[in-house]
Design a protein around this motif. Structure first.
Motif, PDB file in Angstrom:
ATOM      1  N   SER A   1       9.080  -4.395   8.067  1.00  0.00           N
ATOM      2  CA  SER A   1       7.705  -4.330   8.585  1.00  0.00           C
ATOM      3  C   SER A   1       7.227  -2.886   8.671  1.00  0.00           C
ATOM      4  O   SER A   1       6.069  -2.577   8.353  1.00  0.00           O
ATOM      5  CB  SER A   1       7.628  -4.987   9.964  1.00  0.00           C
ATOM      6  OG  SER A   1       7.978  -6.350   9.894  1.00  0.00           O
TER       7      SER A   1
ATOM      8  N   VAL B   1       8.241  -0.326   6.863  1.00  0.00           N
ATOM      9  CA  VAL B   1       7.993   0.160   5.507  1.00  0.00           C
ATOM     10  C   VAL B   1       6.660  -0.380   4.992  1.00  0.00           C
ATOM     11  O   VAL B   1       5.870   0.347   4.370  1.00  0.00           O
ATOM     12  CB  VAL B   1       9.140  -0.253   4.563  1.00  0.00           C
ATOM     13  CG1 VAL B   1       8.796   0.111   3.115  1.00  0.00           C
ATOM     14  CG2 VAL B   1      10.437   0.429   4.985  1.00  0.00           C
ATOM     15  N   ALA B   2       6.387  -1.662   5.278  1.00  0.00           N
ATOM     16  CA  ALA B   2       5.137  -2.282   4.835  1.00  0.00           C
ATOM     17  C   ALA B   2       3.926  -1.590   5.465  1.00  0.00           C
ATOM     18  O   ALA B   2       2.923  -1.334   4.798  1.00  0.00           O
ATOM     19  CB  ALA B   2       5.140  -3.770   5.185  1.00  0.00           C
TER      20      ALA B   2
ATOM     21  N   GLY C   1       3.821   1.490   6.518  1.00  0.00           N
ATOM     22  CA  GLY C   1       3.717   2.805   5.895  1.00  0.00           C
ATOM     23  C   GLY C   1       3.024   2.743   4.541  1.00  0.00           C
ATOM     24  O   GLY C   1       2.195   3.597   4.207  1.00  0.00           O
ATOM     25  N   VAL C   2       3.358   1.732   3.744  1.00  0.00           N
ATOM     26  CA  VAL C   2       2.732   1.560   2.426  1.00  0.00           C
ATOM     27  C   VAL C   2       1.242   1.287   2.577  1.00  0.00           C
ATOM     28  O   VAL C   2       0.407   1.849   1.848  1.00  0.00           O
ATOM     29  CB  VAL C   2       3.411   0.414   1.647  1.00  0.00           C
ATOM     30  CG1 VAL C   2       2.632   0.101   0.376  1.00  0.00           C
ATOM     31  CG2 VAL C   2       4.849   0.785   1.309  1.00  0.00           C
ATOM     32  N   VAL C   3       0.893   0.418   3.544  1.00  0.00           N
ATOM     33  CA  VAL C   3      -0.519   0.090   3.787  1.00  0.00           C
ATOM     34  C   VAL C   3      -1.296   1.346   4.189  1.00  0.00           C
ATOM     35  O   VAL C   3      -2.391   1.600   3.680  1.00  0.00           O
ATOM     36  CB  VAL C   3      -0.648  -0.990   4.885  1.00  0.00           C
ATOM     37  CG1 VAL C   3      -2.104  -1.141   5.316  1.00  0.00           C
ATOM     38  CG2 VAL C   3      -0.111  -2.319   4.387  1.00  0.00           C
TER      39      VAL C   3
ATOM     40  N   PHE D   1      -0.564   4.431   3.494  1.00  0.00           N
ATOM     41  CA  PHE D   1      -0.648   5.322   2.327  1.00  0.00           C
ATOM     42  C   PHE D   1      -1.812   4.933   1.428  1.00  0.00           C
ATOM     43  O   PHE D   1      -2.617   5.783   1.009  1.00  0.00           O
ATOM     44  CB  PHE D   1       0.669   5.274   1.549  1.00  0.00           C
ATOM     45  CG  PHE D   1       0.634   6.035   0.256  1.00  0.00           C
ATOM     46  CD1 PHE D   1       0.770   7.414   0.239  1.00  0.00           C
ATOM     47  CD2 PHE D   1       0.463   5.374  -0.963  1.00  0.00           C
ATOM     48  CE1 PHE D   1       0.727   8.126  -0.946  1.00  0.00           C
ATOM     49  CE2 PHE D   1       0.423   6.075  -2.153  1.00  0.00           C
ATOM     50  CZ  PHE D   1       0.557   7.453  -2.148  1.00  0.00           C
ATOM     51  N   PHE D   2      -1.934   3.638   1.126  1.00  0.00           N
ATOM     52  CA  PHE D   2      -3.007   3.182   0.241  1.00  0.00           C
ATOM     53  C   PHE D   2      -4.373   3.302   0.911  1.00  0.00           C
ATOM     54  O   PHE D   2      -5.369   3.621   0.244  1.00  0.00           O
ATOM     55  CB  PHE D   2      -2.752   1.737  -0.193  1.00  0.00           C
ATOM     56  CG  PHE D   2      -1.764   1.612  -1.314  1.00  0.00           C
ATOM     57  CD1 PHE D   2      -2.092   2.027  -2.597  1.00  0.00           C
ATOM     58  CD2 PHE D   2      -0.498   1.100  -1.074  1.00  0.00           C
ATOM     59  CE1 PHE D   2      -1.188   1.922  -3.636  1.00  0.00           C
ATOM     60  CE2 PHE D   2       0.416   0.993  -2.108  1.00  0.00           C
ATOM     61  CZ  PHE D   2       0.080   1.407  -3.396  1.00  0.00           C
TER      62      PHE D   2
ATOM     63  N   ASN E   1      -5.414   6.953   0.719  1.00  0.00           N
ATOM     64  CA  ASN E   1      -5.796   7.311  -0.646  1.00  0.00           C
ATOM     65  C   ASN E   1      -7.138   6.704  -1.019  1.00  0.00           C
ATOM     66  O   ASN E   1      -7.967   7.358  -1.667  1.00  0.00           O
ATOM     67  CB  ASN E   1      -4.724   6.856  -1.645  1.00  0.00           C
ATOM     68  CG  ASN E   1      -3.607   7.865  -1.806  1.00  0.00           C
ATOM     69  OD1 ASN E   1      -3.699   8.787  -2.602  1.00  0.00           O
ATOM     70  ND2 ASN E   1      -2.559   7.705  -1.019  1.00  0.00           N
TER      71      ASN E   1
END
Length: 405
Positions: A232, A234-235, A237-239, A241-242, A245
């Motif tokens: 969760s 990591v998920a 963190g990815v969200v 990041f996007f 951006n």
């Protein structure tokens, strides 16, 4: 639904609108629309003969108010101190009515849902104003500064502080058994509120709130220690990041403002750069609080008496504000108050593992640690969302006790 239920519901639903009715000074300059509903709710509560909960755990709140009130006698600004105390007493009465009314399992769930609706509406409005409203379409709330995410708040800092508490409460509720008892529509309300609150939270640029949430989640991950939580994290963190951006491309003004905030509040102070505005402000602001305490250790400047004598702004920290504006008397009162608050999270060992209210408090506690860290730069006692959250914790503890009977 009776009149009181309607009024206190509107208090919660409009609590994210912190823009005052105007004026630069005096009590009227501190009143927001939610306070009107809150005042009417308090009066109605008393007139219809409802009784406040008489609990020893409420006494620490009133003791804190008394400690602040004592300082009025020696305050540099007695009128301002009186106004500060009146505001806090009003919020204490709101807290008292909340815990006295939403004290059943059904009403507790309603309280959570009302808070989630307030966060959801406030977040969607804030995101609309920040992204869509900035592209030629009319804004719902006026802009204060270029790229500042506001919604109904007076500034982005208030927005970030509000969403930190909201995310903490809703995240804990989502991860306990009480969430499973909701119907589909109610579950979606919680889910959407968490999602949009987090999105809006990222746009506020409130560094203290960012640090508080990261610290709270870090404590939560340590507390859980399982693979699902790591995945969760990591998920998330990815969200993030996007999102950042996408924000750089779609709303460069907001992105640049966030980048500048991080640079001046974190990067430059860490690198020890001279003439950093954020560092200089903290030195003068926090230093003024310590000087105020040194000048008068017992009551310091008096709550509200700091600004104008020791600095241009009030102290930007709950703990240093207590030190610099209330002195030893206020420090004692606040320590008793906050210890009493934290004791709600001390779950008795014999409590059933299936007790959903105990689970809720356990899930919330790591995030409360993050809030405590955030309050090192934010004065939380005057914020409506803090007292709503405090009421939620108080009621959850009482329902946990009843569930065991």
């Amino acid at each position: 639904m009776d009149v009181y239920d309607l009024l206190i519901g509107f208090f919660i639903l409009t609590s994210f609108i912190t823009r005052t009715f105007g004026g630069d000074d005096g009590l009227i300059s501190r009143i927001i629309v939610a306070d009107i509903f809150g005042a009417l709710a308090i009066v109605t509560f008393i007139l219809v003969g409802k009784k406040f909960i008489a609990s020893g755990k409420v006494q620490s709140v009133w003791f804190l108010m008394a400690c602040f009130a004592i300082g009025i006698l020696w305050s540099f600004e007695p009128l301002k101190s009186l106004i500060e105390v009146i505001i806090l007493v009003f919020l204490t009465l709101i807290f008292s009515t909340l815990i006295s009314f939403y004290n059943s399992p059904q009403k507790f769930t309603r309280l959570i849902l009302l808070f989630s609706w307030s966060s959801l509406v406030g977040s969607i409005i804030g995101l609309y104003d920040s992204f869509i409203g900035g592209h030629g379409l009319p804004r719902i709330f006026p802009e204060r500064a270029m790229g500042e995410a506001l919604s109904g708040f007076r500034n982005a800092g208030q927005a970030g502080a509000y969403m930190l508490i909201s995310i903490s409460v809703l995240f804990a509720f989502y991860n306990c058994g009480l969430f499973l008892q909701l119907n589909r529509k109610q579950k979606n309300t919680i889910r959407f509120s968490l999602f949009f609150s987090f999105l809006f939270f990222l746009t506020t640029g409130k560094i203290a709130a960012y640090i508080g949430l990261m610290a709270g989640l870090f404590c939560y991950f340590i507390y859980k220690r399982n693979l699902k939580v790591v995945v969760s994290a990591v998920a998330i963190g990815v969200v993030v990041f996007f999102i950042l951006n996408y924000m750089q491309l779609s709303s460069p003004i907001i992105y640049n403002r966030l980048e500048q905030k991080v640079k001046t509040r974190i990067v430059e102070p860490y690198e020890g750069k001279e003439n950093n505005a954020g560092t200089n402000f903290l030195k003068s602001n926090f230093g003024g609080a310590l000087q105020s305490f040194t000048d008068n250790p017992f009551t310091a400047s008096g709550i509200g008496g700091f600004m104008g004598r020791y600095g241009r702004y009030e102290v930007h920290s709950t703990y240093l504000k207590i030190i610099g504006e209330t002195g030893l008397i206020g420090i004692i009162g606040y320590m008793i108050f906050i210890i009493s608050f934290l004791r709600f999270f001390m779950i008795p060992k014999q409590t059933s593992i299936n007790n959903p209210y105990a689970t809720f408090l356990k899930e919330l506690f790591p995030l409360i640690i993050g809030c405590l860290i955030s309050w090192g730069y934010t004065y939380h006692l005057r914020k409506r969302e803090f007292w709503i959250m405090y009421a939620i914790v108080f009621i959850a503890y009482r329902l946990m006790k009843k569930w065991e009977l």
